[in-house]
Structures are given as C-alpha cells and as structure tokens.
Scaffold this motif. Sequence first.
Motif, PDB file in Angstrom:
ATOM      1  N   MET A   1       0.859  -1.173   0.000  1.00 50.11           N
ATOM      2  CA  MET A   1       0.000   0.000   0.000  1.00 50.11           C
ATOM      3  C   MET A   1       0.900   1.229   0.000  1.00 50.11           C
ATOM      4  O   MET A   1       1.965   1.228   0.646  1.00 50.11           O
ATOM      5  CB  MET A   1      -0.939   0.000   1.198  1.00 50.11           C
ATOM      6  N   ARG A   2       0.469   2.230  -0.725  1.00 55.01           N
ATOM      7  CA  ARG A   2       1.310   3.403  -0.924  1.00 55.01           C
ATOM      8  C   ARG A   2       0.490   4.684  -0.833  1.00 55.01           C
ATOM      9  O   ARG A   2      -0.713   4.681  -1.059  1.00 55.01           O
ATOM     10  CB  ARG A   2       1.985   3.342  -2.301  1.00 55.01           C
ATOM     11  N   TRP A   3       1.176   5.731  -0.517  1.00 58.63           N
ATOM     12  CA  TRP A   3       0.613   7.076  -0.595  1.00 58.63           C
ATOM     13  C   TRP A   3       1.332   7.829  -1.713  1.00 58.63           C
ATOM     14  O   TRP A   3       2.558   7.842  -1.760  1.00 58.63           O
ATOM     15  CB  TRP A   3       0.782   7.824   0.716  1.00 58.63           C
ATOM     16  N   TYR A   4       0.542   8.446  -2.563  1.00 59.68           N
ATOM     17  CA  TYR A   4       1.049   9.328  -3.606  1.00 59.68           C
ATOM     18  C   TYR A   4       0.478  10.713  -3.355  1.00 59.68           C
ATOM     19  O   TYR A   4      -0.490  10.890  -2.610  1.00 59.68           O
ATOM     20  CB  TYR A   4       0.593   8.861  -4.996  1.00 59.68           C
ATOM     21  N   ARG A   5       1.066  11.696  -4.021  1.00 59.07           N
ATOM     22  CA  ARG A   5       0.503  13.037  -3.965  1.00 59.07           C
ATOM     23  C   ARG A   5       0.688  13.728  -5.301  1.00 59.07           C
ATOM     24  O   ARG A   5       1.599  13.398  -6.058  1.00 59.07           O
ATOM     25  CB  ARG A   5       1.124  13.868  -2.843  1.00 59.07           C
ATOM     26  N   GLN A   6      -0.207  14.662  -5.548  1.00 60.27           N
ATOM     27  CA  GLN A   6      -0.126  15.461  -6.776  1.00 60.27           C
ATOM     28  C   GLN A   6      -0.414  16.899  -6.415  1.00 60.27           C
ATOM     29  O   GLN A   6      -1.537  17.259  -6.044  1.00 60.27           O
ATOM     30  CB  GLN A   6      -1.119  14.955  -7.816  1.00 60.27           C
ATOM     31  N   GLY A   7       0.654  17.711  -6.499  1.00 55.48           N
ATOM     32  CA  GLY A   7       0.521  19.127  -6.235  1.00 55.48           C
ATOM     33  C   GLY A   7       0.105  19.887  -7.472  1.00 55.48           C
ATOM     34  O   GLY A   7       0.126  19.334  -8.581  1.00 55.48           O
ATOM     35  N   PRO A   8      -0.251  21.157  -7.313  1.00 53.26           N
ATOM     36  CA  PRO A   8      -0.687  21.968  -8.455  1.00 53.26           C
ATOM     37  C   PRO A   8       0.373  22.018  -9.553  1.00 53.26           C
ATOM     38  O   PRO A   8       1.520  22.398  -9.295  1.00 53.26           O
ATOM     39  CB  PRO A   8      -0.914  23.348  -7.831  1.00 53.26           C
ATOM     40  N   GLY A   9       0.000  21.609 -10.743  1.00 55.55           N
ATOM     41  CA  GLY A   9       0.922  21.653 -11.858  1.00 55.55           C
ATOM     42  C   GLY A   9       1.992  20.579 -11.852  1.00 55.55           C
ATOM     43  O   GLY A   9       2.900  20.617 -12.686  1.00 55.55           O
ATOM     44  N   ASN A  10       1.887  19.648 -10.939  1.00 52.43           N
ATOM     45  CA  ASN A  10       2.920  18.604 -10.823  1.00 52.43           C
ATOM     46  C   ASN A  10       2.382  17.232 -11.214  1.00 52.43           C
ATOM     47  O   ASN A  10       1.169  17.000 -11.219  1.00 52.43           O
ATOM     48  CB  ASN A  10       3.441  18.538  -9.381  1.00 52.43           C
ATOM     49  N   LEU A  11       3.295  16.342 -11.518  1.00 56.77           N
ATOM     50  CA  LEU A  11       2.918  14.955 -11.740  1.00 56.77           C
ATOM     51  C   LEU A  11       2.674  14.266 -10.402  1.00 56.77           C
ATOM     52  O   LEU A  11       3.167  14.715  -9.362  1.00 56.77           O
ATOM     53  CB  LEU A  11       4.041  14.230 -12.498  1.00 56.77           C
ATOM     54  N   ARG A  12       1.912  13.191 -10.438  1.00 54.78           N
ATOM     55  CA  ARG A  12       1.692  12.416  -9.226  1.00 54.78           C
ATOM     56  C   ARG A  12       3.002  11.736  -8.836  1.00 54.78           C
ATOM     57  O   ARG A  12       3.681  11.144  -9.677  1.00 54.78           O
ATOM     58  CB  ARG A  12       0.589  11.373  -9.455  1.00 54.78           C
ATOM     59  N   GLU A  13       3.359  11.842  -7.565  1.00 47.98           N
ATOM     60  CA  GLU A  13       4.619  11.267  -7.103  1.00 47.98           C
ATOM     61  C   GLU A  13       4.400  10.371  -5.897  1.00 47.98           C
ATOM     62  O   GLU A  13       3.484  10.583  -5.088  1.00 47.98           O
ATOM     63  CB  GLU A  13       5.613  12.382  -6.723  1.00 47.98           C
ATOM     64  N   LEU A  14       5.261   9.374  -5.791  1.00 49.51           N
ATOM     65  CA  LEU A  14       5.200   8.454  -4.662  1.00 49.51           C
ATOM     66  C   LEU A  14       5.736   9.148  -3.411  1.00 49.51           C
ATOM     67  O   LEU A  14       6.815   9.746  -3.446  1.00 49.51           O
ATOM     68  CB  LEU A  14       6.023   7.199  -4.958  1.00 49.51           C
ATOM     69  N   VAL A  15       4.983   9.048  -2.344  1.00 54.08           N
ATOM     70  CA  VAL A  15       5.393   9.648  -1.076  1.00 54.08           C
ATOM     71  C   VAL A  15       5.957   8.581  -0.135  1.00 54.08           C
ATOM     72  O   VAL A  15       7.032   8.742   0.435  1.00 54.08           O
ATOM     73  CB  VAL A  15       4.205  10.353  -0.393  1.00 54.08           C
ATOM     74  N   ALA A  16       5.209   7.495   0.039  1.00 51.32           N
ATOM     75  CA  ALA A  16       5.634   6.446   0.966  1.00 51.32           C
ATOM     76  C   ALA A  16       4.922   5.148   0.614  1.00 51.32           C
ATOM     77  O   ALA A  16       3.827   5.170   0.033  1.00 51.32           O
ATOM     78  CB  ALA A  16       5.324   6.830   2.412  1.00 51.32           C
TER      79      ALA A  16
END
Length: 115
Positions: free
Chosen positions: A34-49
């Motif tokens: 199981m993973r957490w990703y994030r996508q900030g404004p104008g950014n690609l989705r990235e793996l967080v943990a």
Amino acid sequence: QVQLVESGGGLVQAGGSLRLSCAASGSIFVLDAMRWYRQGPGNLRELVAGITRGSSTNYADSVKGRFTISRDNSKNTVYLQMNSLKPEDTAVYYCNAVLSTAGYWGQGTQVTVSS
C-alpha cells in the motif's frame, strides 16, 4: 476489487501535523503493498511512501524523517503521519493498493499547508 477511502486531509500551518487514513474495503493483509502518492498543483503524481505486506517501508527523499507510514491490519487501514509540514507538501494525497498486477486508487484527500 478493492475500494479505498482516504480521510484526514485539511488546512494546517507550516510546521504542523496531520494524519491521513486510508480504509480498505477488505483485508489489507492480502495486499502486496500500500502506498501514498501526492499530486501538487501543476505537478505529476509522485510516490510519497509505501509499506509492504511484510511492513517494509520506503519514503521519498523529500519526506524522510518527517512522514511515517504504518498499517493496522485489524482495521484494514493504512496511515500517513505527517509532521513538520511545509508549504511544498500541499497536494492531493492518494492512497494506492497493489494486489498482484492490479492497482487500486482512492479518491484523494486535499492537504494544504499555509506559510
């Protein structure tokens, strides 16, 4: 089929903390990771943990030492404890589950860190 529901997002000042939760519809014990990703404004989705079925963890360099991923198999829930938050952590955070070759996503929860 795995359904994921995230919660715990919100608005926090820089330096503050939030804990995100990801509740799965079934047993998370069978999931490969199981993973957490994030996508900030104008950014690609990235793996967080990420956390494996054996509870091995990995983190993006940008959050190491500040974020902690954990799982509670009895509650079918994965958590992301976020401390020392920075404005650049502002993003929609998504929970992801991996089962064999299939991946499942939650709807996302907004985290906004004000300076």
